[in-house]
Design a protein around this motif. Sequence first.
Motif, PDB file in Angstrom:
ATOM      1  N   THR A 102       0.931  -1.196   0.103  1.00 27.38           N
ATOM      2  CA  THR A 102      -0.007  -0.129  -0.034  1.00 27.38           C
ATOM      3  C   THR A 102       0.843   1.290   0.016  1.00 27.38           C
ATOM      4  N   TYR A 103       1.843   1.427   0.931  1.00 27.06           N
ATOM      5  CA  TYR A 103       2.730   2.529   1.071  1.00 27.06           C
ATOM      6  C   TYR A 103       4.017   2.482   0.455  1.00 27.06           C
ATOM      7  N   GLY A 104       4.505   1.467   0.064  1.00 29.05           N
ATOM      8  CA  GLY A 104       5.823   1.454  -0.609  1.00 29.05           C
ATOM      9  C   GLY A 104       6.733   0.836   0.772  1.00 29.05           C
ATOM     10  N   HIS A 105       7.987   0.245   0.108  1.00 30.48           N
ATOM     11  CA  HIS A 105       9.063  -0.198   1.168  1.00 30.48           C
ATOM     12  C   HIS A 105       9.595   0.595   1.984  1.00 30.48           C
ATOM     13  N   LEU A 106       9.468   2.078   1.590  1.00 31.91           N
ATOM     14  CA  LEU A 106      10.208   3.024   2.634  1.00 31.91           C
ATOM     15  C   LEU A 106       9.453   3.295   3.792  1.00 31.91           C
ATOM     16  N   THR A 107       8.125   3.340   3.456  1.00 31.92           N
ATOM     17  CA  THR A 107       7.163   3.476   4.540  1.00 31.92           C
ATOM     18  C   THR A 107       7.150   2.156   5.415  1.00 31.92           C
ATOM     19  N   GLY A 108       7.004   1.050   4.716  1.00 37.77           N
ATOM     20  CA  GLY A 108       7.451  -0.112   5.661  1.00 37.77           C
ATOM     21  C   GLY A 108       8.583  -0.321   6.414  1.00 37.77           C
ATOM     22  N   ASP A 109       9.761   0.379   6.069  1.00 37.51           N
ATOM     23  CA  ASP A 109      10.863   0.388   6.940  1.00 37.51           C
ATOM     24  C   ASP A 109      10.522   1.270   7.813  1.00 37.51           C
ATOM     25  N   ASP A 110       9.900   2.503   7.705  1.00 39.28           N
ATOM     26  CA  ASP A 110       9.793   3.510   8.658  1.00 39.28           C
ATOM     27  C   ASP A 110       8.729   2.595   9.839  1.00 39.28           C
ATOM     28  N   VAL A 111       7.827   2.060   9.370  1.00 35.85           N
ATOM     29  CA  VAL A 111       6.907   1.459  10.220  1.00 35.85           C
ATOM     30  C   VAL A 111       7.789   0.576  11.377  1.00 35.85           C
ATOM     31  N   ILE A 112       8.600  -0.355  10.745  1.00 41.53           N
ATOM     32  CA  ILE A 112       9.589  -0.959  11.503  1.00 41.53           C
ATOM     33  C   ILE A 112      10.261  -0.358  12.539  1.00 41.53           C
ATOM     34  N   ILE A 113      10.833   0.730  11.937  1.00 38.90           N
ATOM     35  CA  ILE A 113      11.645   1.828  13.005  1.00 38.90           C
ATOM     36  C   ILE A 113      10.512   2.266  14.124  1.00 38.90           C
ATOM     37  N   GLN A 114       9.446   2.520  13.722  1.00 39.60           N
ATOM     38  CA  GLN A 114       8.299   3.060  14.771  1.00 39.60           C
ATOM     39  C   GLN A 114       8.013   2.012  15.655  1.00 39.60           C
ATOM     40  N   VAL A 115       7.886   0.773  15.311  1.00 41.28           N
ATOM     41  CA  VAL A 115       7.642  -0.372  16.288  1.00 41.28           C
ATOM     42  C   VAL A 115       8.989  -0.458  17.007  1.00 41.28           C
ATOM     43  N   SER A 116       9.858  -0.518  16.546  1.00 40.37           N
ATOM     44  CA  SER A 116      11.133  -0.651  17.290  1.00 40.37           C
ATOM     45  C   SER A 116      11.537   0.489  18.464  1.00 40.37           C
ATOM     46  N   ASN A 117      11.208   1.659  18.087  1.00 37.18           N
ATOM     47  CA  ASN A 117      11.282   2.682  18.963  1.00 37.18           C
ATOM     48  C   ASN A 117      10.419   2.581  20.090  1.00 37.18           C
ATOM     49  N   LEU A 118       8.980   2.033  19.640  1.00 38.16           N
ATOM     50  CA  LEU A 118       8.082   2.215  20.883  1.00 38.16           C
ATOM     51  C   LEU A 118       8.585   0.828  21.985  1.00 38.16           C
ATOM     52  N   ILE A 119       9.259  -0.307  21.313  1.00 37.03           N
ATOM     53  CA  ILE A 119       9.658  -1.266  22.159  1.00 37.03           C
ATOM     54  C   ILE A 119      10.785  -0.762  23.022  1.00 37.03           C
ATOM     55  N   LEU A 120      11.676   0.158  22.409  1.00 33.10           N
ATOM     56  CA  LEU A 120      12.834   0.689  23.329  1.00 33.10           C
ATOM     57  C   LEU A 120      12.104   1.639  24.318  1.00 33.10           C
ATOM     58  N   ALA A 121      11.278   2.295  24.044  1.00 35.82           N
ATOM     59  CA  ALA A 121      10.683   3.394  24.950  1.00 35.82           C
ATOM     60  C   ALA A 121       9.867   2.669  26.091  1.00 35.82           C
ATOM     61  N   ASN A 122       9.395   1.478  25.971  1.00 30.94           N
ATOM     62  CA  ASN A 122       8.433   0.701  26.895  1.00 30.94           C
ATOM     63  C   ASN A 122       9.304  -0.193  27.669  1.00 30.94           C
ATOM     64  N   LYS A 123      10.488  -0.625  27.173  1.00 37.59           N
ATOM     65  CA  LYS A 123      11.006  -1.683  28.044  1.00 37.59           C
ATOM     66  C   LYS A 123      12.019  -1.050  29.255  1.00 37.59           C
ATOM     67  N   ARG A 124      12.653  -2.113  30.027  1.00 41.82           N
ATOM     68  CA  ARG A 124      13.305  -1.676  31.203  1.00 41.82           C
ATOM     69  C   ARG A 124      14.726  -1.501  30.551  1.00 41.82           C
ATOM     70  N   SER A 125      15.507  -0.871  31.489  1.00 39.60           N
ATOM     71  CA  SER A 125      16.670  -0.622  30.919  1.00 39.60           C
ATOM     72  C   SER A 125      17.568  -2.084  30.956  1.00 39.60           C
ATOM     73  N   THR A 126      17.263  -3.064  31.676  1.00 37.68           N
ATOM     74  CA  THR A 126      18.006  -4.425  31.646  1.00 37.68           C
ATOM     75  C   THR A 126      17.254  -5.511  30.583  1.00 37.68           C
ATOM     76  N   ASP A 127      16.353  -5.094  30.112  1.00 36.39           N
ATOM     77  CA  ASP A 127      15.709  -5.719  28.937  1.00 36.39           C
ATOM     78  C   ASP A 127      16.357  -5.762  27.548  1.00 36.39           C
ATOM     79  N   ILE A 128      16.301  -6.773  26.786  1.00 30.34           N
ATOM     80  CA  ILE A 128      17.142  -6.645  25.501  1.00 30.34           C
ATOM     81  C   ILE A 128      16.518  -7.044  24.361  1.00 30.34           C
ATOM     82  N   ALA A 129      16.259  -5.530  23.454  1.00 27.42           N
ATOM     83  CA  ALA A 129      15.250  -5.716  22.148  1.00 27.42           C
ATOM     84  C   ALA A 129      16.199  -6.033  21.134  1.00 27.42           C
TER      85      ALA A 129
END
Length: 479
Positions: free
Chosen positions: A365-392
């Motif tokens: 629907t949006y193209g690969h670049l947007t796809g990449d960006d969505v992966i980055i968004q999800v990664s950042n959400l995981i980083l922002a919500n994890k504890r410092s000792t957790d490994i993403a």
Amino acid sequence: MSGEQVENQLDDKYNALEANDIMLLFQLTKKLLLTSQSNEVLEELIDAFLLFYPQANVQLLLTHEDKKYRDLPVAYFERNTQFENEVAFRTYQTGIIQIEKRSNNQILHIPFKGVQAMYGVLQLSVTNSKEITEKDFEILQHLADVSGNAFEKARLQEQLNQRINDLNLLNDSSHKLNSNLRLTDTVEYMTEQIQASIHSEQVGFFFFNRTGEIEALQGSTEYFFTDASSLLVEKISEKIKQRKEAFMMLDLMKENIQTPYRSLLAVPMIHDDELKGATIVLHTRANFFTFDQFKLLESLIYHSTLAFINSMLHEEMQRLAITDQLTRLYSRNYLDEKINESMQSDMKGTFILFDIDDFKQVNDTYGHLTGDDVIIQVSNLILANKRSTDIAARWGGEELALYLPAVDITQGLRAAERLVSVVKKSTSPSVTLSGGIAYWDMTDSNDTVTKLFNRADQALYEAKRAGKNQVVVQPMYTN
Ligand code: GH3
Ligand code: MG
Ligand code: MG
């Protein structure tokens, strides 16, 4: 030379002195010349003057300040204006004893010099009723000459010893730094060396990151990791960028910089004409560091810069190897390693494997670049919500993993569910996650990382089958 001739010569030189005085001067001279510490020379000198003139008041006006003389009646030329010490200045310039008459006393200003330099002026305050005779001039001149020479000798010896210490320090640190330390070890070692040699209270090592911002390196002292230091570091960083050479600041209070510290030394680290980093050293007292200490720090940093750059490059390469380029999450290898370690040292742990739902559609629907960006968004959400000792980590493609060491399944499940709901709410275009959860604890000593991964994979499959946008827990004994 016959005995008589010697006597005649002595007579000529000390014609106004009596035998007693000569004996005393002789003893004092011997004592002064055997004294090896410059502060002790001054002490002896003051005692000697008081021996001849018990009623007098003695003060030394020196040209160079030194903490060694703190407990002595010593003042410094810099601190006094020329106007207030006009006669002392004249003595200093002419090298001739001056007598200054005041209303209720008279002050004798006696030049204090060695062979190489003038070190200051001795001030002897006596009552007006005391008549200054030829004999007094001879005693004063003799004492001043002998102690001036003894002082010079002791000072030179002290400077020499200091140089030897400095060179040893440079030599030791060069050796140590060439032994391929990790960056943090390098910083810690240098911090200790600097604290021990120039008695600074804080030592900070910094590097300039890609965007040119200054960042403190682990191993610097604690102040540089507090918010309180950020304004100071920011200002000094600007100055370093402008000047590109070492500088010292005698009193930060006068510079209007908010910090409990007043003395500062800053030395840039330059390699291939490029500013790579810097060292900042602090002390709470104003005018604390000497010029020699400043120069020593400059040499230390100059000699260690290459070792620093190498350690930093090495660390950067390692970081690249363990980091996924797109998401900045850890690589799968690193995750493997960390879970292995955790299974050795912790009592339990939870592993979550996420997969973005219908991701092909996002790409379509949006193209690969947007796809990449969505992966980055999800990664950042995981980083922002994890504890410092957790490994993403990026497991691969649009699959992301999170390992929670020492966390049981109840807490692990809660963390996974929270992420599923956050991702749905906070991504744009909005995507959902499915998650498979597996856990381990001490009850199964045969459990392995591979088995843990397989259980999570199975659970993820179940979550997809059950309709996606949800997490499923795989029980422990299923493989
Ligand atoms: P499902 O809900 O079953 O997971 O459906 P899906 O469409 O996500 O299917 P699947 O997981 O099998 O496919 C993932 C797709 O994600 C395939 C691949 O083209 C795409 N993909 C993998 N890695 C990347 C990436 O780095 N960037 C982008 N844009 N797409 C990627
Ligand atoms: Mg997939
Ligand atoms: Mg998918």
